[in-house]
Scaffold this motif. Structure first.
Motif, PDB file in Angstrom:
ATOM      1  N   HIS A   1       0.833  -1.200   0.000  1.00  0.00           N
ATOM      2  CA  HIS A   1       0.000   0.000   0.000  1.00  0.00           C
ATOM      3  C   HIS A   1       0.875   1.259   0.000  1.00  0.00           C
ATOM      4  CE1 HIS A   1       0.989  -0.582   4.271  1.00  0.00           C
ATOM      5  NE2 HIS A   1       0.830   0.731   4.402  1.00  0.00           N
ATOM      6  N   THR A   2       0.201   2.387  -0.215  1.00  0.00           N
ATOM      7  CA  THR A   2       0.831   3.706  -0.165  1.00  0.00           C
ATOM      8  C   THR A   2      -0.047   4.626   0.680  1.00  0.00           C
ATOM      9  OG1 THR A   2      -0.320   4.520  -2.133  1.00  0.00           O
ATOM     10  CG2 THR A   2       1.819   3.432  -2.491  1.00  0.00           C
ATOM     11  N   HIS A   3       0.453   5.835   0.921  1.00  0.00           N
ATOM     12  CA  HIS A   3      -0.303   6.886   1.611  1.00  0.00           C
ATOM     13  C   HIS A   3      -0.108   8.198   0.843  1.00  0.00           C
ATOM     14  CE1 HIS A   3      -1.247   4.522   5.197  1.00  0.00           C
ATOM     15  NE2 HIS A   3      -0.031   4.029   5.109  1.00  0.00           N
ATOM     16  N   PRO A   4      -1.006   9.177   1.005  1.00  0.00           N
ATOM     17  CA  PRO A   4      -0.883  10.439   0.268  1.00  0.00           C
ATOM     18  C   PRO A   4       0.122  11.428   0.856  1.00  0.00           C
ATOM     19  CG  PRO A   4      -2.899  10.427   1.534  1.00  0.00           C
ATOM     20  CD  PRO A   4      -2.293   9.066   1.692  1.00  0.00           C
ATOM     21  N   GLY A   5       0.828  11.046   1.891  1.00  0.00           N
ATOM     22  CA  GLY A   5       1.820  11.948   2.466  1.00  0.00           C
ATOM     23  C   GLY A   5       2.792  11.204   3.350  1.00  0.00           C
ATOM     24  N   PRO A   6       3.899  11.865   3.713  1.00  0.00           N
ATOM     25  CA  PRO A   6       4.941  11.236   4.516  1.00  0.00           C
ATOM     26  C   PRO A   6       4.562  11.155   5.989  1.00  0.00           C
ATOM     27  CG  PRO A   6       5.490  13.526   4.142  1.00  0.00           C
ATOM     28  CD  PRO A   6       4.230  13.246   3.350  1.00  0.00           C
ATOM     29  N   GLY A   7       5.286  10.295   6.713  1.00  0.00           N
ATOM     30  CA  GLY A   7       5.059  10.201   8.143  1.00  0.00           C
ATOM     31  C   GLY A   7       6.115   9.379   8.847  1.00  0.00           C
TER      32      GLY A   7
ATOM     33  N   GLU B   1       8.153   6.652   6.524  1.00  0.00           N
ATOM     34  CA  GLU B   1       7.581   6.219   5.249  1.00  0.00           C
ATOM     35  C   GLU B   1       7.284   7.459   4.432  1.00  0.00           C
ATOM     36  OE1 GLU B   1       4.262   3.527   5.690  1.00  0.00           O
ATOM     37  OE2 GLU B   1       5.404   2.217   7.034  1.00  0.00           O
ATOM     38  N   SER B   2       7.717   7.449   3.173  1.00  0.00           N
ATOM     39  CA  SER B   2       7.596   8.634   2.310  1.00  0.00           C
ATOM     40  C   SER B   2       6.166   8.929   1.886  1.00  0.00           C
ATOM     41  CB  SER B   2       8.463   8.458   1.067  1.00  0.00           C
ATOM     42  OG  SER B   2       7.925   7.433   0.245  1.00  0.00           O
ATOM     43  N   GLY B   3       5.343   7.905   1.826  1.00  0.00           N
ATOM     44  CA  GLY B   3       3.970   8.054   1.340  1.00  0.00           C
ATOM     45  C   GLY B   3       3.778   7.348   0.018  1.00  0.00           C
ATOM     46  N   PRO B   4       4.404   7.815  -1.068  1.00  0.00           N
ATOM     47  CA  PRO B   4       4.175   7.180  -2.366  1.00  0.00           C
ATOM     48  C   PRO B   4       4.927   5.874  -2.591  1.00  0.00           C
ATOM     49  CG  PRO B   4       5.595   9.093  -2.633  1.00  0.00           C
ATOM     50  CD  PRO B   4       5.137   9.081  -1.196  1.00  0.00           C
ATOM     51  N   ASP B   5       5.960   5.579  -1.783  1.00  0.00           N
ATOM     52  CA  ASP B   5       6.691   4.326  -1.953  1.00  0.00           C
ATOM     53  C   ASP B   5       5.886   3.182  -1.339  1.00  0.00           C
ATOM     54  OD1 ASP B   5       8.922   5.503  -3.213  1.00  0.00           O
ATOM     55  OD2 ASP B   5       9.764   6.058  -1.264  1.00  0.00           O
ATOM     56  N   PRO B   6       5.578   2.124  -2.114  1.00  0.00           N
ATOM     57  CA  PRO B   6       4.771   1.018  -1.588  1.00  0.00           C
ATOM     58  C   PRO B   6       5.431   0.329  -0.391  1.00  0.00           C
ATOM     59  CG  PRO B   6       4.860   0.917  -3.973  1.00  0.00           C
ATOM     60  CD  PRO B   6       5.866   1.955  -3.541  1.00  0.00           C
ATOM     61  N   VAL B   7       4.590  -0.071   0.563  1.00  0.00           N
ATOM     62  CA  VAL B   7       5.020  -0.689   1.810  1.00  0.00           C
ATOM     63  C   VAL B   7       4.147  -1.901   2.096  1.00  0.00           C
ATOM     64  CG1 VAL B   7       5.166  -0.338   4.319  1.00  0.00           C
ATOM     65  CG2 VAL B   7       5.764   1.516   2.772  1.00  0.00           C
ATOM     66  N   VAL B   8       4.759  -2.957   2.662  1.00  0.00           N
ATOM     67  CA  VAL B   8       4.023  -4.093   3.231  1.00  0.00           C
ATOM     68  C   VAL B   8       4.427  -4.153   4.696  1.00  0.00           C
ATOM     69  CG1 VAL B   8       3.674  -6.592   3.222  1.00  0.00           C
ATOM     70  CG2 VAL B   8       4.020  -5.368   1.057  1.00  0.00           C
TER      71      VAL B   8
ATOM     72  N   ARG C   1       1.603   6.916  14.801  1.00  0.00           N
ATOM     73  CA  ARG C   1       2.308   7.634  13.736  1.00  0.00           C
ATOM     74  C   ARG C   1       1.764   9.045  13.607  1.00  0.00           C
ATOM     75  NH1 ARG C   1      -0.568   4.563   8.621  1.00  0.00           N
ATOM     76  NH2 ARG C   1      -2.653   5.348   9.077  1.00  0.00           N
ATOM     77  N   VAL C   2       2.572   9.870  12.964  1.00  0.00           N
ATOM     78  CA  VAL C   2       2.127  11.196  12.531  1.00  0.00           C
ATOM     79  C   VAL C   2       2.357  11.264  11.035  1.00  0.00           C
ATOM     80  CG1 VAL C   2       2.686  13.653  12.574  1.00  0.00           C
ATOM     81  CG2 VAL C   2       2.357  12.416  14.708  1.00  0.00           C
ATOM     82  N   LEU C   3       1.295  11.619  10.324  1.00  0.00           N
ATOM     83  CA  LEU C   3       1.330  11.797   8.872  1.00  0.00           C
ATOM     84  C   LEU C   3       1.138  13.271   8.551  1.00  0.00           C
ATOM     85  CD1 LEU C   3      -1.146   8.953   7.870  1.00  0.00           C
ATOM     86  CD2 LEU C   3       1.306   8.933   7.452  1.00  0.00           C
ATOM     87  N   VAL C   4       1.820  13.746   7.524  1.00  0.00           N
ATOM     88  CA  VAL C   4       1.579  15.085   6.976  1.00  0.00           C
ATOM     89  C   VAL C   4       0.826  14.865   5.675  1.00  0.00           C
ATOM     90  CG1 VAL C   4       2.625  17.222   6.164  1.00  0.00           C
ATOM     91  CG2 VAL C   4       3.693  15.947   8.049  1.00  0.00           C
ATOM     92  N   LEU C   5      -0.400  15.407   5.598  1.00  0.00           N
ATOM     93  CA  LEU C   5      -1.305  15.088   4.494  1.00  0.00           C
ATOM     94  C   LEU C   5      -1.863  16.346   3.836  1.00  0.00           C
ATOM     95  CD1 LEU C   5      -3.379  12.446   6.471  1.00  0.00           C
ATOM     96  CD2 LEU C   5      -1.668  11.949   4.709  1.00  0.00           C
ATOM     97  N   PRO C   6      -2.131  16.282   2.527  1.00  0.00           N
ATOM     98  CA  PRO C   6      -2.890  17.359   1.901  1.00  0.00           C
ATOM     99  C   PRO C   6      -4.240  17.495   2.625  1.00  0.00           C
ATOM    100  CG  PRO C   6      -1.930  15.930   0.234  1.00  0.00           C
ATOM    101  CD  PRO C   6      -1.738  15.244   1.555  1.00  0.00           C
TER     102      PRO C   6
ATOM    103  N   GLY D   1     -10.189  13.564   7.690  1.00  0.00           N
ATOM    104  CA  GLY D   1     -11.315  12.685   7.977  1.00  0.00           C
ATOM    105  C   GLY D   1     -11.417  11.451   7.102  1.00  0.00           C
ATOM    106  N   LYS D   2     -10.455  11.246   6.198  1.00  0.00           N
ATOM    107  CA  LYS D   2     -10.518  10.112   5.265  1.00  0.00           C
ATOM    108  C   LYS D   2      -9.437   9.088   5.594  1.00  0.00           C
ATOM    109  CE  LYS D   2     -12.054  13.041   1.459  1.00  0.00           C
ATOM    110  NZ  LYS D   2     -11.634  13.614   0.168  1.00  0.00           N
ATOM    111  N   ARG D   3      -9.735   7.848   5.310  1.00  0.00           N
ATOM    112  CA  ARG D   3      -8.758   6.767   5.449  1.00  0.00           C
ATOM    113  C   ARG D   3      -7.684   6.971   4.379  1.00  0.00           C
ATOM    114  NH1 ARG D   3      -9.218   0.797   4.296  1.00  0.00           N
ATOM    115  NH2 ARG D   3      -7.931  -0.129   5.915  1.00  0.00           N
ATOM    116  N   THR D   4      -6.405   6.865   4.752  1.00  0.00           N
ATOM    117  CA  THR D   4      -5.332   7.212   3.813  1.00  0.00           C
ATOM    118  C   THR D   4      -4.682   6.031   3.129  1.00  0.00           C
ATOM    119  OG1 THR D   4      -3.620   7.179   5.527  1.00  0.00           O
ATOM    120  CG2 THR D   4      -4.756   9.291   5.128  1.00  0.00           C
TER     121      THR D   4
END
Length: 183
Positions: free
Chosen positions: A87-93, A121-128, A141-146, A151-154
């Motif tokens: 998976h990925t996320h829309p921002g780093p954390g 984790e950078s966000g766009p790099d896939p992780v398992v 964790r702390v994520l920095v997100l657009p 309120g949305k699942r990332t």
């Protein structure tokens, strides 16, 4: 911008700013100015170009200063042997393992973490992520997100078939807060 995580064993008092303070005993998070009497984690986002002295993890993150951003602090709990498929996320954390054991696979390598382990984790790099089959596993964790992700699942699965399966992990959001970036 630099995102850093610091651990304090005997308490901490922050003066404000783009900081998330997590009280390890209470399992609560606050943004900006906060005081914790016991063990605490502090994530900080600032313009500091130098080293983040004493940080468990510190990385430069590229953020558009004219875009709107939020910071989210949440806790992820895995059942025994749970797997967060690729998976990925829309921002780093930055993540911090509270208890258990977790294998993180990204960029062609696997790293194992025990309690107190921290990683970026950078966000766009896939992780398992693979949790221990023997002990319950949780991280905060702390994520920095657009801002549009408030309120949305990332989590975004790389394989669409994984998105339709029930997730192995559950998330508890402790806080979301708008960020003010220097321009």
């Amino acid at each position: 911008m630099r995102l850093s995580l610091h651990r304090f064993e005997t308490g901490v008092e922050t003066i404000g700013g783009n900081r998330v303070v997590y009280d390890l005993a209470a399992g609560t998070a606050r943004f900006g100015r906060a005081t914790v009497e016991g063990r605490a984690l502090v994530w900080q986002l600032d313009r500091d170009e130098g080293e983040a002295e004493g940080a468990l993890v510190s990385r430069f993150v590229k953020l558009d200063p004219f875009a709107e951003w939020i910071v989210r602090c949440d806790r992820i709990d895995f059942p025994l042997g749970g797997v967060a498929r690729r998976h990925t996320h829309p921002g780093p954390g930055i993540r911090y393992l509270l208890h258990g054991e977790l294998e993180i696979e990204t960029e062609g390598r696997s790293t194992f973490y025990g309690p107190g382990g921290a990683w970026f984790e950078s966000g766009p790099d896939p992780v398992v992520a693979r949790a221990s089959a023997h002990v319950e596993t949780s991280f905060v964790r702390v994520l920095v997100l657009p801002a549009e992700w408030a309120g949305k699942r990332t989590i975004r699965y790389v394989d669409e078939r994984d998105a339709t399966a029930a997730p192995a992990q559950s998330a508890t959001v402790h806080l979301e807060h708008a960020l003010t970036l220097p321009r």
